[in-house]
Design a protein around this motif. Structure first.
Motif, PDB file in Angstrom:
ATOM      1  N   VAL A   1      -4.687  -3.518 -22.235  1.00  0.00           N
ATOM      2  CA  VAL A   1      -4.885  -3.764 -23.666  1.00  0.00           C
ATOM      3  C   VAL A   1      -4.593  -2.490 -24.461  1.00  0.00           C
ATOM      4  CG1 VAL A   1      -6.579  -4.371 -25.442  1.00  0.00           C
ATOM      5  CG2 VAL A   1      -6.525  -5.626 -23.272  1.00  0.00           C
ATOM      6  N   VAL A   2      -5.140  -1.377 -24.000  1.00  0.00           N
ATOM      7  CA  VAL A   2      -4.925  -0.089 -24.685  1.00  0.00           C
ATOM      8  C   VAL A   2      -3.437   0.260 -24.682  1.00  0.00           C
ATOM      9  CG1 VAL A   2      -5.441   2.383 -24.642  1.00  0.00           C
ATOM     10  CG2 VAL A   2      -7.251   0.721 -24.165  1.00  0.00           C
ATOM     11  N   SER A   3      -2.779   0.048 -23.566  1.00  0.00           N
ATOM     12  CA  SER A   3      -1.359   0.353 -23.446  1.00  0.00           C
ATOM     13  C   SER A   3      -0.527  -0.504 -24.409  1.00  0.00           C
ATOM     14  CB  SER A   3      -0.900   0.128 -22.010  1.00  0.00           C
ATOM     15  OG  SER A   3       0.468   0.351 -21.886  1.00  0.00           O
ATOM     16  N   ALA A   4      -0.830  -1.801 -24.460  1.00  0.00           N
ATOM     17  CA  ALA A   4      -0.098  -2.704 -25.354  1.00  0.00           C
ATOM     18  C   ALA A   4      -0.339  -2.323 -26.809  1.00  0.00           C
ATOM     19  CB  ALA A   4      -0.530  -4.148 -25.116  1.00  0.00           C
TER      20      ALA A   4
ATOM     21  N   LYS B   1       2.516  -0.935 -29.661  1.00  0.00           N
ATOM     22  CA  LYS B   1       2.749  -1.712 -30.875  1.00  0.00           C
ATOM     23  C   LYS B   1       2.366  -0.953 -32.149  1.00  0.00           C
ATOM     24  CE  LYS B   1       2.500  -6.418 -32.501  1.00  0.00           C
ATOM     25  NZ  LYS B   1       3.945  -6.563 -32.640  1.00  0.00           N
ATOM     26  N   PHE B   2       1.342  -0.103 -32.070  1.00  0.00           N
ATOM     27  CA  PHE B   2       0.832   0.581 -33.266  1.00  0.00           C
ATOM     28  C   PHE B   2       0.729   2.084 -33.017  1.00  0.00           C
ATOM     29  CE2 PHE B   2      -0.991  -3.673 -33.165  1.00  0.00           C
ATOM     30  CZ  PHE B   2      -0.615  -4.166 -34.406  1.00  0.00           C
ATOM     31  N   GLN B   3       1.302   2.861 -33.918  1.00  0.00           N
ATOM     32  CA  GLN B   3       1.203   4.313 -33.854  1.00  0.00           C
ATOM     33  C   GLN B   3       0.599   4.799 -35.179  1.00  0.00           C
ATOM     34  OE1 GLN B   3       4.596   2.979 -33.261  1.00  0.00           O
ATOM     35  NE2 GLN B   3       3.869   2.655 -31.192  1.00  0.00           N
TER      36      GLN B   3
ATOM     37  N   GLY C   1      -3.509  -7.801 -21.907  1.00  0.00           N
ATOM     38  CA  GLY C   1      -2.687  -6.952 -22.768  1.00  0.00           C
ATOM     39  C   GLY C   1      -1.657  -7.677 -23.604  1.00  0.00           C
ATOM     40  N   LYS C   2      -1.685  -8.992 -23.635  1.00  0.00           N
ATOM     41  CA  LYS C   2      -0.727  -9.737 -24.450  1.00  0.00           C
ATOM     42  C   LYS C   2      -1.191  -9.710 -25.907  1.00  0.00           C
ATOM     43  CE  LYS C   2       1.213 -14.293 -25.175  1.00  0.00           C
ATOM     44  NZ  LYS C   2       0.974 -15.715 -24.989  1.00  0.00           N
ATOM     45  N   TRP C   3      -0.277  -9.268 -26.816  1.00  0.00           N
ATOM     46  CA  TRP C   3      -0.586  -9.265 -28.236  1.00  0.00           C
ATOM     47  C   TRP C   3      -0.667 -10.703 -28.728  1.00  0.00           C
ATOM     48  CZ3 TRP C   3       2.855 -10.925 -32.223  1.00  0.00           C
ATOM     49  CH2 TRP C   3       2.364 -10.738 -33.507  1.00  0.00           C
ATOM     50  N   LEU C   4      -1.719 -11.015 -29.495  1.00  0.00           N
ATOM     51  CA  LEU C   4      -1.943 -12.367 -29.984  1.00  0.00           C
ATOM     52  C   LEU C   4      -1.709 -12.500 -31.489  1.00  0.00           C
ATOM     53  CD1 LEU C   4      -5.163 -13.044 -27.910  1.00  0.00           C
ATOM     54  CD2 LEU C   4      -2.827 -13.778 -27.378  1.00  0.00           C
TER      55      LEU C   4
END
Length: 136
Positions: free
Chosen positions: A28-31, A35-37, A71-74
Motif C-alpha cells: 500500500v505504501v509503495s503504491a 502515485k503521489f509525490q 496495494g491496488k489504487w481504488l
C-alpha cells in the motif's frame, strides 16, 4: 500484583493492535508513493471494509486516496469549492447548505462529485444525477 501485571499486559497488547491498524502494508505504501509525490501531513487509517485510506494535502488542497490491502489504487478524493462543481450538480444542490465538496476519481475511470449536507455525503454524477456511493 498478578492482576495489575495482567492489566498492564492487556493494555499494552491493545495499544499495539490499535497502532498496527495505522500502519499500512508495504504494498500500500509503495503504491501510494508511486502515485503521489510531494504531499504534506500524510495520515493513514484502515476502514471497516479493509481498505487503507491516506489523508494528505498536495499543493495546499485536501485529498484522500484509498487502496486495497494488496496495494491496488481504488479512488482519489480531492476537495473542491462549491463553485467548482459541475453546473448540473450545483443545480441539484440548490437550496441546500453544502459544508464540503469533493471530486472523486475511481479506478474504473468514473468521476463523481460529493457534497456534505447536514453531515451526510450526497453523491452525484456530472449530470447532477444522484448516485450510490459504495463508501463507508
Amino acid at each position: 500484583m498478578k492482576k495489575m501485571l495482567l492489566s498492564m499486559a492487556l493494555c499494552f497488547a491493545m495499544g499495539f493492535v490499535a497502532s498496527a491498524q495505522k500502519t499500512p502494508p508495504t504494498a500500500v505504501v509503495s503504491a501510494f508513493t508511486k502515485k503521489f509525490q510531494d504531499v504534506k501531513g500524510l495520515e493513514w487509517g484502515k476502514e471497516k471494509s479493509g481498505e487503507w485510506e491516506a489523508e494528505f494535502k498536495k499543493n495546499g488542497v485536501e485529498m484522500s486516496a484509498n487502496f486495497s490491502a494488496d496495494g491496488k489504487w481504488l479512488e482519489t478524493e480531492t476537495g473542491v469549492k462549491f463553485a467548482d462543481l459541475p453546473a448540473a450538480v450545483q443545480t441539484a444542490l440548490k437550496g441546500k447548505k453544502v459544508t464540503e465538496a469533493a471530486k472523486i476519481v475511481r479506478a474504473d475511470g468514473a468521476t463523481i462529485y460529493e457534497a456534505e449536507v447536514k453531515n451526510q455525503d450526497l453523491l452525484f454524477d456530472a449530470n447532477g444525477k444522484s448516485v450510490s456511493g459504495g463508501k463507508e
